[in-house]
Design a protein around this motif. Structure first.
Motif, short mmCIF file in Angstrom:
data_model
loop_
_atom_site.label_atom_id
_atom_site.label_comp_id
_atom_site.label_asym_id
_atom_site.label_seq_id
_atom_site.Cartn_x
_atom_site.Cartn_y
_atom_site.Cartn_z
N CYS A 23 -6.31 -10.97 31.98
CA CYS A 23 -5.60 -12.23 32.15
C CYS A 23 -6.26 -12.99 33.29
N CYS A 51 -0.10 -13.51 28.73
CA CYS A 51 -0.05 -13.20 30.15
C CYS A 51 1.16 -13.90 30.77
N LYS A 52 1.45 -13.62 32.04
CA LYS A 52 2.60 -14.26 32.71
C LYS A 52 2.48 -15.77 32.72
N ASN A 53 1.25 -16.31 32.79
CA ASN A 53 1.07 -17.77 32.83
C ASN A 53 1.14 -18.41 31.44
N VAL A 104 -1.98 -5.68 33.10
CA VAL A 104 -2.18 -5.38 31.68
C VAL A 104 -2.07 -3.88 31.51
N LEU A 127 -3.93 -13.11 26.20
CA LEU A 127 -4.77 -12.04 26.73
C LEU A 127 -6.12 -12.14 26.04
N ASP A 183 -4.59 -14.75 35.38
CA ASP A 183 -3.67 -14.68 36.52
C ASP A 183 -3.55 -13.21 36.97
N ASP A 184 -2.48 -12.88 37.68
CA ASP A 184 -2.32 -11.53 38.22
C ASP A 184 -1.47 -10.62 37.32
N THR A 185 -1.41 -10.91 36.03
CA THR A 185 -0.63 -10.09 35.10
C THR A 185 -1.19 -8.66 35.06
N GLN A 229 2.88 -6.01 31.93
CA GLN A 229 3.57 -7.29 32.10
C GLN A 229 3.28 -8.28 30.98
N LEU A 230 2.67 -7.85 29.90
CA LEU A 230 2.39 -8.75 28.78
C LEU A 230 3.68 -9.08 28.04
N THR A 231 3.72 -10.27 27.46
CA THR A 231 4.88 -10.71 26.69
C THR A 231 4.41 -11.31 25.37
#
Length: 145
Positions: A93, A128-130, A99, A134, A95-97, A102-104
């Protein structure tokens, strides 16, 4: 007398283990056969020295000679095994996700996964969080080969 009983018990235990190992080896050798082809037929095998494999013995060919098996003129396909998510590197990702923890998925739901298969969303890519998808280092989506 107690020492003698203990020695007899240990010997009996060791003989039982050896007997079970021998039975297991015999069953393994009896069940050996040529690999299966994709169409369900049995492959045609030849030992490295040109002789036919003896599947009643283990190994069926001399170890140093090896064996070659074919299905209708082409080599026996190797099992696919575990599929890598990317050709090179790992999915990441921007960002700081973390892996894969924290994936959605779209709508904020969590991805699902079962043993032997990668995490997936019911629709769309892993996010990813943002909110970005991915991606592999080359920009492709993981497991999309």
């Amino acid at each position: 007398q107690a020492v003698l009983k203990l020695a007899v018990f240990k010997m009996f235990k060791e003989l039982t283990v050896l007997l079970l190992a021998a039975v297991g080896c015999l069953q393994l050798a009896a069940g050996m056969r040529a690999p299966s082809c994709p169409d369900g037929s049995e492959a045609t095998c030849t030992c490295g020295d040109g002789s036919a494999p003896d599947f009643s013995q283990f190994p069926p060919c001399k170890v140093l000679k090896g064996q070659k098996c074919e299905c209708a003129g082409s080599p026996v396909p190797k099992p696919s095994g575990r599929k890598k998510p990317c050709n090179q590197g790992r999915p990441q990702c921007s960002d700081d996700t973390a892996v894969p923890w924290q994936l959605t998925c779209e709508g904020g739901s969590a991805p699902t996964a079962s043993p032997g298969s990668p995490p997936a969303c019911p629709s769309g890519p892993l996010l990813c969080k943002n909110g970005e998808a991915l991606q592999c280092p080359d920009g492709s989506l993981p497991w999309s080969k």
